[in-house]
Design an enzyme around this catalytic site. Structure first.
Site, PDB file in Angstrom:
ATOM      1  N   HIS A 161      -3.255   7.750   2.383  1.00 19.54           N
ATOM      2  CA  HIS A 161      -3.794   5.961   1.774  1.00 19.54           C
ATOM      3  C   HIS A 161      -4.893   5.805   2.137  1.00 19.54           C
ATOM      4  O   HIS A 161      -5.318   6.044   3.840  1.00 19.54           O
ATOM      5  CB  HIS A 161      -2.492   4.995   2.358  1.00 19.54           C
ATOM      6  CG  HIS A 161      -2.725   3.522   2.342  1.00 19.54           C
ATOM      7  ND1 HIS A 161      -3.829   2.552   0.878  1.00 19.54           N
ATOM      8  CD2 HIS A 161      -2.902   2.637   3.228  1.00 19.54           C
ATOM      9  CE1 HIS A 161      -4.285   2.083   1.193  1.00 19.54           C
ATOM     10  NE2 HIS A 161      -3.525   1.292   2.920  1.00 19.54           N
TER      11      HIS A 161
ATOM     12  N   CYS B 106       0.845  -1.231   0.227  1.00 23.21           N
ATOM     13  CA  CYS B 106       0.235   0.359  -0.205  1.00 23.21           C
ATOM     14  C   CYS B 106       1.047   1.126  -0.202  1.00 23.21           C
ATOM     15  O   CYS B 106       0.042   2.188  -0.957  1.00 23.21           O
ATOM     16  CB  CYS B 106      -1.109   0.135   1.050  1.00 23.21           C
ATOM     17  SG  CYS B 106      -2.074  -1.729   1.063  1.00 23.21           S
TER      18      CYS B 106
ATOM     19  N   ASN C 259     -10.283  -0.232   0.189  1.00 19.01           N
ATOM     20  CA  ASN C 259      -9.122  -0.111  -0.170  1.00 19.01           C
ATOM     21  C   ASN C 259      -8.458  -0.729  -1.583  1.00 19.01           C
ATOM     22  O   ASN C 259      -8.152  -1.828  -1.610  1.00 19.01           O
ATOM     23  CB  ASN C 259      -8.474  -0.881   1.261  1.00 19.01           C
ATOM     24  CG  ASN C 259      -6.539  -0.414   1.748  1.00 19.01           C
ATOM     25  OD1 ASN C 259      -6.522  -0.437   0.229  1.00 19.01           O
ATOM     26  ND2 ASN C 259      -6.107  -1.125   2.676  1.00 19.01           N
TER      27      ASN C 259
END
Length: 339
Positions: free
Chosen positions: A262, A119, A292
């Site tokens: 993020h 990520c 996500n």
């Protein structure tokens, strides 16, 4: 370490683009598969839906759409690109998908490679590309963050399957004069000692090769995650690395136009914003619609905010990515737009 070098030229973010799969899965639909509900998911994550790649879609295809859109905004021909970095942990080809992306784009002059940092991947790739440009070795770069975590999720585990979606986002970077520099500072961190709280581990199957010799044939398990530990890591380390970045660049939190994190969990976004007293109106979030998307979250959100006019040329953005590794990073960016 903080980025303070002035060798070579500045770097400007001159274009962006994004792409998401056509399949949209709502929380209510997930509740038909696992023991969960829309209220349960939204209250704990802020997520209402996610996009999931279909049988006729590929990560390379999504990456191509995002990169092509970034090229269009920048006004570049594909042949003018010198460097392509694809930040992904879930390529179509484990040996790397960036060269296939280069071929589809027609960017024949570009060197292309994958970068894996989960990520955190997009920020790591952005900063890596900037160093190539600043030395003067290259002039134009495409950085793509893309992941298809739906292929690696246990869809019978309600703790993890509700979190992830698929997507791709891209930015176009161009070497510029120092006066037009758009990457004002950065910080990067890694801590492998805590990596077991979020990973995608190998599963090994014993294979007898010849008499007296054996081998472990590789494969992968679904994503393994200790959600509580990941949350504690994020709310501790993300504010800390942003604080270090702002101090190193002599930037006051109130001077920021946007906070672009993020998109992992709305609680994390809220906690970081509160730490710096940044109003919610300045916190960019599309988590509710996409979930996500790993390395794609930051460029996907960036493109959405540029396209709808929220982010304007000259505005200052503090961004932070964090995830498996464990890895985390932050960058101070001034959005430029097409030159």
């Amino acid at each position: 370490m903080a980025e303070t070098s002035t060798i070579g030229s500045g770097v400007a973010l001159v274009g962006c683009g994004s792409a998401t799969p056509s399949q949209r899965i709502s929380n209510d639909q997930l509740g038909q598969r696992v023991d969960t509900s829309d209220a349960w998911i939204r209250s704990r994550t802020g997520i209402s839906a996610r996009r999931v790649i279909g049988p006729d879609e590929t990560l390379t295809g999504l990456s191509h759409q995002a990169a092509a859109n970034a090229l269009t905004m920048a006004g570049w021909e594909p042949e003018s690109v010198d460097l392509i970095i694809l930040a992904t942990s879930t390529p179509d080809d484990l040996f790397g998908s960036a060269p296939q992306l280069q071929a589809i784009l027609g960017a024949r002059q570009a060197v292309a490679f994958d970068l894996t940092a989960a990520c955190s991947g997009f920020l790591f790739a952005l900063i890596t590309a900037a160093q190539f440009l600043r030395t003067g070795a290259m002039r134009r770069a495409l950085v793509i963050g893309a992941d298809q975590l739906s292929r690696w999720v246990d869809w019978d585990d309600r703790r993890s399957c509700v979190l992830f979606g698929d997507g791709a986002g891209a930015v176009a970077l161009e070497a510029t004069s120092a006066a037009q520099n758009g990457l004002l500072g950065f910080q990067l961190k890694s801590d492998g000692s805590r990596g077991d709280c979020l990973n995608l581990p190998q599963v090994q199957n014993h294979l007898s090769l010849v008499a007296g010799n054996s081998h472990q044939q590789g494969g992968f398990k679904p994503i393994q995650m200790n959600g509580q530990e990941v949350y504690k890591f994020a709310v501790r380390e993300v504010p800390a690395i942003l604080q270090t970045l702002l101090k190193a660049t002599n930037t006051a939190p109130e001077s920021l136009d946007w906070l672009l994190l993020h998109q992992a969990n709305q609680r994390i976004l809220d906690a970081v914003a509160n730490r710096f007293a940044i109003p919610q109106a300045k916190v960019l979030s599309n988590l509710a619609e996409y979930g996500n998307t790993s390395a794609a979250t930051i460029p996907l959100m960036l493109d959405e905010a540029v396209q709808d006019g929220r982010i304007k040329p000259g505005q200052l953005i503090a961004s932070s990515g964090f995830g498996a590794g464990l890895s985390w990073g932050a960058a101070l960016i001034r959005w430029h737009g097409p030159i």
